[in-house]
Write an enzyme that holds these catalytic residues in place. Structure first.
Site, short mmCIF file in Angstrom:
data_model
loop_
_atom_site.label_atom_id
_atom_site.label_comp_id
_atom_site.label_asym_id
_atom_site.label_seq_id
_atom_site.Cartn_x
_atom_site.Cartn_y
_atom_site.Cartn_z
N HIS A 7 0.83 -1.21 0.00
CA HIS A 7 0.00 0.00 0.00
C HIS A 7 0.87 1.26 0.00
O HIS A 7 1.57 1.52 0.97
CB HIS A 7 -0.89 -0.05 1.24
CG HIS A 7 -1.82 1.10 1.39
ND1 HIS A 7 -1.78 1.96 2.48
CD2 HIS A 7 -2.82 1.56 0.60
CE1 HIS A 7 -2.72 2.87 2.35
NE2 HIS A 7 -3.36 2.65 1.22
N ARG A 8 0.83 1.98 -1.11
CA ARG A 8 1.70 3.16 -1.31
C ARG A 8 3.17 2.76 -1.21
O ARG A 8 4.00 3.54 -0.76
CB ARG A 8 1.35 4.28 -0.34
CG ARG A 8 -0.13 4.65 -0.36
CD ARG A 8 -0.48 5.71 0.68
NE ARG A 8 -1.94 5.77 0.86
CZ ARG A 8 -2.55 6.49 1.80
NH1 ARG A 8 -1.83 7.23 2.63
NH2 ARG A 8 -3.86 6.49 1.90
N GLU A 34 0.60 -0.67 -4.80
CA GLU A 34 -0.51 0.26 -5.02
C GLU A 34 0.04 1.67 -4.93
O GLU A 34 0.87 1.97 -4.07
CB GLU A 34 -1.59 0.05 -3.95
CG GLU A 34 -2.83 0.93 -4.13
CD GLU A 34 -2.79 2.22 -3.32
OE1 GLU A 34 -3.71 3.04 -3.49
OE2 GLU A 34 -1.84 2.41 -2.54
N ASP A 36 -1.07 6.06 -5.75
CA ASP A 36 -2.11 7.05 -6.03
C ASP A 36 -1.55 8.07 -7.01
O ASP A 36 -0.38 8.46 -6.90
CB ASP A 36 -2.50 7.79 -4.75
CG ASP A 36 -2.86 6.84 -3.62
OD1 ASP A 36 -4.01 6.38 -3.59
OD2 ASP A 36 -1.99 6.56 -2.77
N HIS A 49 -0.86 10.71 -2.73
CA HIS A 49 -2.19 10.42 -2.22
C HIS A 49 -2.99 11.70 -2.00
O HIS A 49 -4.16 11.77 -2.35
CB HIS A 49 -2.10 9.65 -0.90
CG HIS A 49 -3.44 9.38 -0.28
ND1 HIS A 49 -4.06 10.27 0.58
CD2 HIS A 49 -4.30 8.34 -0.42
CE1 HIS A 49 -5.23 9.79 0.94
NE2 HIS A 49 -5.40 8.61 0.36
N GLU A 109 -4.39 3.99 -8.38
CA GLU A 109 -5.62 4.65 -7.97
C GLU A 109 -5.67 6.05 -8.55
O GLU A 109 -4.82 6.89 -8.24
CB GLU A 109 -5.74 4.72 -6.45
CG GLU A 109 -7.04 5.42 -6.03
CD GLU A 109 -7.17 5.67 -4.54
OE1 GLU A 109 -7.90 6.62 -4.18
OE2 GLU A 109 -6.56 4.92 -3.75
N LYS A 111 -6.98 9.52 -8.47
CA LYS A 111 -7.63 10.39 -7.49
C LYS A 111 -8.74 11.19 -8.16
O LYS A 111 -8.68 11.49 -9.35
CB LYS A 111 -6.62 11.34 -6.83
CG LYS A 111 -5.45 10.64 -6.18
CD LYS A 111 -5.86 9.59 -5.17
CE LYS A 111 -6.44 10.18 -3.90
NZ LYS A 111 -6.72 9.14 -2.88
N ASP A 233 0.38 -1.97 4.79
CA ASP A 233 1.61 -1.20 4.99
C ASP A 233 2.73 -2.08 5.54
O ASP A 233 3.88 -1.63 5.63
CB ASP A 233 1.36 -0.05 5.97
CG ASP A 233 0.24 0.87 5.53
OD1 ASP A 233 0.15 1.15 4.32
OD2 ASP A 233 -0.54 1.32 6.39
#
Length: 245
Positions: A7-8, A34, A36, A49, A109, A111, A233
């Site tokens: 995640h990120r 992943e 953003d 993000h 993702e 935004k 994370d």
């Protein structure tokens, strides 16, 4: 095979959504990241993000006031630790280049641009252009909380898998939203998610991914319920049965 999404990036080991965080992914046995994406004033797509700098850089301000030239003057790592002083906000092109080197799969993702639909369309176009340079062997999933943006992306890229993102309160018309976006994947929040809801989603033939799961016991429970993947994370803390290495 259950999927772990970094995640990120490996965001508990390095500042989120930076090349440093993404670079750590393969050495911990994860094959998916992943990220953003949002857009600058000059149309440059960046990995971030937030649409402001305040939380993850050394200065305040809006992304929508910046150009690519400004990125060299923004430190996106020193807030996390001294080892990351000078880490930059990556452009999407830099991210794609790194993904090709590391041979990783990506969940991008999109935004929902708070600056309006015109910028959202520019962001979609930028993501499409960037993904053209991604290694063809890589798996890609494009997600968004904005069903209009996701549907427009899918219209323009019908061969790329898309996932509808939902807040913890899943709306009653969630299935209609997925169908309108031609999505076969649903990314849902961990908070309040029940076994019955997971089973309902699976009964519709959907791939179900859950964010953000930083508890191994909860992840095990979700996988036993039939969840296909979790965003985390702390991917480096998961047992090797969930990782490649």
């Amino acid at each position: 095979m259950k999927t772990l999404f970094a995640h990120r990036g490996m965001s508990s080991l390095a500042p989120e959504n930076t090349l440093a965080a993404f670079s750590l992914t393969p050495e911990h046995g994860l094959s998916w990241v992943e990220c953003d994406v949002d857009i600058l004033a000059d149309g440059t797509v960046v990995v971030s993000h937030d649409d402001t700098l305040d939380r993850c850089t050394d200065r305040p301000g809006s992304l929508y006031d910046l150009t690519a030239e400004d990125l060299d003057d923004i430190d996106a790592g020193s807030w996390f630790g001294d080892a990351f002083i000078g880490e930059r906000i990556p452009t999407f092109d830099q991210f794609i280049t790194l993904m090709n080197i590391l041979k990783l799969n990506v969940n991008v993702e999109i935004k929902s641009c708070t600056s309006g639909w015109e910028n959202t369309e520019k962001l979609i176009s930028g993501v499409i252009e960037g993904l053209k340079n991604l290694n063809r062997d890589a798996d890609v999933l494009v997600s968004s909380f904005n069903p209009l943006a996701l549907a427009e992306f899918k219209r323009r890229c019908p061969n790329v898998a898309v996932a509808c993102l939902f807040e913890p309160q899943i709306p009653e018309d969630w299935l209609s939203t997925l169908q309108a976006c031609q999505a076969d994947t649903i990314n849902v929040a961990n908070e309040g998610l029940t076994k019955d809801k997971v089973q309902e989603m699976k009964e519709h033939g959907l791939v179900v991914n859950v964010y953000t799961v930083n508890n191994l016991m909860r992840a095990n429970q979700l996988f036993n319920w039939g969840v296909d993947g979790v965003f985390t994370d702390i991917g480096h803390q998961f047992p090797t049965r969930y990782r490649n290495g």
